[in-house]
Design an enzyme around this catalytic site. Sequence first.
Site, PDB file in Angstrom:
ATOM      1  N   GLU A 224       0.885  -1.181   0.000  1.00 34.81           N
ATOM      2  CA  GLU A 224       0.000   0.000   0.000  1.00 34.81           C
ATOM      3  C   GLU A 224       0.913   1.217   0.000  1.00 34.81           C
ATOM      4  O   GLU A 224       1.445   1.599   1.038  1.00 34.81           O
ATOM      5  CB  GLU A 224      -0.899  -0.022   1.249  1.00 34.81           C
ATOM      6  CG  GLU A 224      -1.918  -1.148   1.265  1.00 34.81           C
ATOM      7  CD  GLU A 224      -3.113  -0.871   0.336  1.00 34.81           C
ATOM      8  OE1 GLU A 224      -3.364   0.303  -0.006  1.00 34.81           O
ATOM      9  OE2 GLU A 224      -3.786  -1.837  -0.041  1.00 34.81           O
TER      10      GLU A 224
ATOM     11  N   CYS B 156      -2.144   9.408   2.540  1.00 34.50           N
ATOM     12  CA  CYS B 156      -1.680   8.810   1.273  1.00 34.50           C
ATOM     13  C   CYS B 156      -2.601   9.153   0.104  1.00 34.50           C
ATOM     14  O   CYS B 156      -2.152   9.298  -1.017  1.00 34.50           O
ATOM     15  CB  CYS B 156      -1.567   7.298   1.426  1.00 34.50           C
ATOM     16  SG  CYS B 156      -3.091   6.532   1.983  1.00 34.50           S
TER      17      CYS B 156
HETATM   18  P1  NAD Z   1       8.305   4.762   4.746  1.00 37.47           P
HETATM   19  O1  NAD Z   1       8.294   3.943   3.520  1.00 37.47           O
HETATM   20  O2  NAD Z   1       9.397   5.747   4.932  1.00 37.47           O
HETATM   21  O3  NAD Z   1       8.323   3.854   6.038  1.00 37.47           O
HETATM   22  C1  NAD Z   1       7.458   2.756   6.213  1.00 37.47           C
HETATM   23  C2  NAD Z   1       8.132   1.687   7.040  1.00 37.47           C
HETATM   24  O4  NAD Z   1       9.292   1.214   6.391  1.00 37.47           O
HETATM   25  C3  NAD Z   1       8.571   2.160   8.407  1.00 37.47           C
HETATM   26  O5  NAD Z   1       8.025   1.266   9.341  1.00 37.47           O
HETATM   27  C4  NAD Z   1      10.069   2.087   8.417  1.00 37.47           C
HETATM   28  O6  NAD Z   1      10.556   1.546   9.600  1.00 37.47           O
HETATM   29  C5  NAD Z   1      10.406   1.153   7.274  1.00 37.47           C
HETATM   30  N1  NAD Z   1      11.595   1.602   6.538  1.00 37.47           N
HETATM   31  C6  NAD Z   1      11.958   2.877   6.250  1.00 37.47           C
HETATM   32  N2  NAD Z   1      13.084   2.888   5.517  1.00 37.47           N
HETATM   33  C7  NAD Z   1      13.448   1.593   5.347  1.00 37.47           C
HETATM   34  C8  NAD Z   1      14.521   0.943   4.675  1.00 37.47           C
HETATM   35  N3  NAD Z   1      15.464   1.633   4.023  1.00 37.47           N
HETATM   36  N4  NAD Z   1      14.574  -0.412   4.697  1.00 37.47           N
HETATM   37  C9  NAD Z   1      13.637  -1.117   5.340  1.00 37.47           C
HETATM   38  N5  NAD Z   1      12.591  -0.553   5.982  1.00 37.47           N
HETATM   39  C10 NAD Z   1      12.500   0.775   6.003  1.00 37.47           C
HETATM   40  O7  NAD Z   1       6.868   5.467   4.780  1.00 37.47           O
HETATM   41  P2  NAD Z   1       6.294   6.472   5.834  1.00 37.47           P
HETATM   42  O8  NAD Z   1       7.118   7.731   5.824  1.00 37.47           O
HETATM   43  O9  NAD Z   1       6.068   5.800   7.118  1.00 37.47           O
HETATM   44  O10 NAD Z   1       4.843   6.791   5.217  1.00 37.47           O
HETATM   45  C11 NAD Z   1       4.663   7.712   4.194  1.00 37.47           C
HETATM   46  C12 NAD Z   1       4.426   7.035   2.862  1.00 37.47           C
HETATM   47  O11 NAD Z   1       3.473   5.995   3.008  1.00 37.47           O
HETATM   48  C13 NAD Z   1       3.833   7.972   1.832  1.00 37.47           C
HETATM   49  O12 NAD Z   1       4.436   7.730   0.593  1.00 37.47           O
HETATM   50  C14 NAD Z   1       2.362   7.590   1.802  1.00 37.47           C
HETATM   51  O13 NAD Z   1       1.708   7.900   0.610  1.00 37.47           O
HETATM   52  C15 NAD Z   1       2.434   6.128   2.052  1.00 37.47           C
HETATM   53  N6  NAD Z   1       1.176   5.638   2.617  1.00 37.47           N
HETATM   54  C16 NAD Z   1       0.400   4.810   1.878  1.00 37.47           C
HETATM   55  C17 NAD Z   1      -0.817   4.372   2.382  1.00 37.47           C
HETATM   56  C18 NAD Z   1      -1.732   3.473   1.599  1.00 37.47           C
HETATM   57  O14 NAD Z   1      -2.676   2.956   2.182  1.00 37.47           O
HETATM   58  N7  NAD Z   1      -1.514   3.278   0.316  1.00 37.47           N
HETATM   59  C19 NAD Z   1      -1.211   4.786   3.657  1.00 37.47           C
HETATM   60  C20 NAD Z   1      -0.371   5.622   4.371  1.00 37.47           C
HETATM   61  C21 NAD Z   1       0.821   6.038   3.857  1.00 37.47           C
END
Ligand code: NAD
Length: 471
Positions: free
Chosen positions: A226, A260
Amino acid sequence: AVLIQPMTEVPINGKDMSNFAELVQSTRETFYSGKTRPLEFRIKQLQALKQMLEENRHEFHAALNADLRRSKFENYVLEIDYTINEIIHLLRHLKEWAAPEKPTRTFVNALDEIVIYKEPYGVTLIMGAWNYPLQLAIAPMIGAIAGGNCVILKPSEVSVATAKLINELIPKYLDNECYKVVCGGTNETTELLKQRFDYIFFTGSTTVGRIVREASNKFLTPVTLELGGKSPVYIDNTADLTVTVKRVLWGKFINVGQTCIAPDYILCTPEVQNAFVKEAKKIMKEWYGENPQESQDLCRIVSDKHYQRLTAFLSNGEVAIGGQVDPADKYISPTILINVRPSEPVMKEEIFGPILPIVSVSNAYEAIKFINEREKPLALYIFSTTLEDVNLILQNTSSGNVVVNDTLLHMTVDTLPFGGVGLSGIGAYHGKLSFDTFVHPKGCLIKNFNIIGETLASARYPPYSEKKLKV
Ligand code: NAD
């Protein structure tokens, strides 16, 4: 400290990761013990999860407020009660959805049984994002529990208070062998992703989505991703402008744009742009007062990093409304940028904050071209009463979801799949799809040794002949 339940602290970037293999292994043993299979067990766990949310409404509000300075209204509607309602919906239908399906038999299978069993995958990994830290962790978990899986839940480390509370409460309410919480950031997630899971459900950015997909490839683990993207809004001059402005601004400024599916940018003619800005000035004053920074209904940017990223966008167009910032408060006022060029950085990456750029297009055809020249968005919003134009855009663009004449509300319709396409995601959930996501539909053909059936089917055995081909 090992990052395995039960814990009293949330160890952010803790060092000891040696136990992840053991954690997954012991959870897998629990799964194979059959504990999660009986429907009564799953129902009890879902009821306990509901109870956890109901009994700790206030605590969850306080944690969400600490993370995002979000109002009680938004916390209840978007996170706590929303998630409770998802559980209620699943509980209402679980028996029916989990029951083996008996598809229609053809003449060839008249003497057989054909059944589709809803088989749990096993040990699932669920990773949440910080912007709706409760809902995005728990809503997928509901589907996983309902499907009969074990769960390892990794809430976002960015929303520390909510992660801490989830970590504290889950073991108090749910079965400790089947459902475990792991806290931590990139280091922990990287280690966790080296383990073998049976299903991975990830919510977050497209960049990390790719990392998750790559990790999952090692074991061909199925994934739901997602992700995010730039969700466009197209407004034409037949839309009811007063209502349109309210619906677009609400969708944009709820959670200060850290959603999102928030409207990312607007496509419209210069005339619609002028009328939109005029009306928006009035509405924003009504909603947030003369000084929006004093409004209790506006959240704050989650971190300094995101604050810095967002303030850089403010020079990417003419500021028609807003533009005020306060670094000490991580505050950016609700802002509308006009006459924005598509080449500006604000039009290149997902905004994820309270900045709404408007780009000029002359008609629906130009809007379609603009949308199709970019990555497929998570959501697309069309404001128009001209049915031909609505259909034209619907049929000539691709996006995870579409809402006509409103924003965000598709996520509240539990009969609609919620998810992305292309770089905005893989798979979808909510309602029945949350259950379906977490079960493998195992097709079973059950035959017997009936002599009539054996005689009828015996043409399949050698020696083959031309005559048998005609049977
Ligand atoms: P993110 O991808 O930075 O982080 C998500 C998770 O990934 C975190 O738990 C983090 O610990 C882990 N993570 C971060 N960097 C990593 C790496 N290099 N390797 C492994 N794991 C890692 O996202 P975010 O900042 O938490 O959320 C924002 C993003 O999420 C936006 O792009 C938003 O659009 C999207 N989002 C999508 C939905 C949906 O339902 N489609 C809902 C909410 C947010």
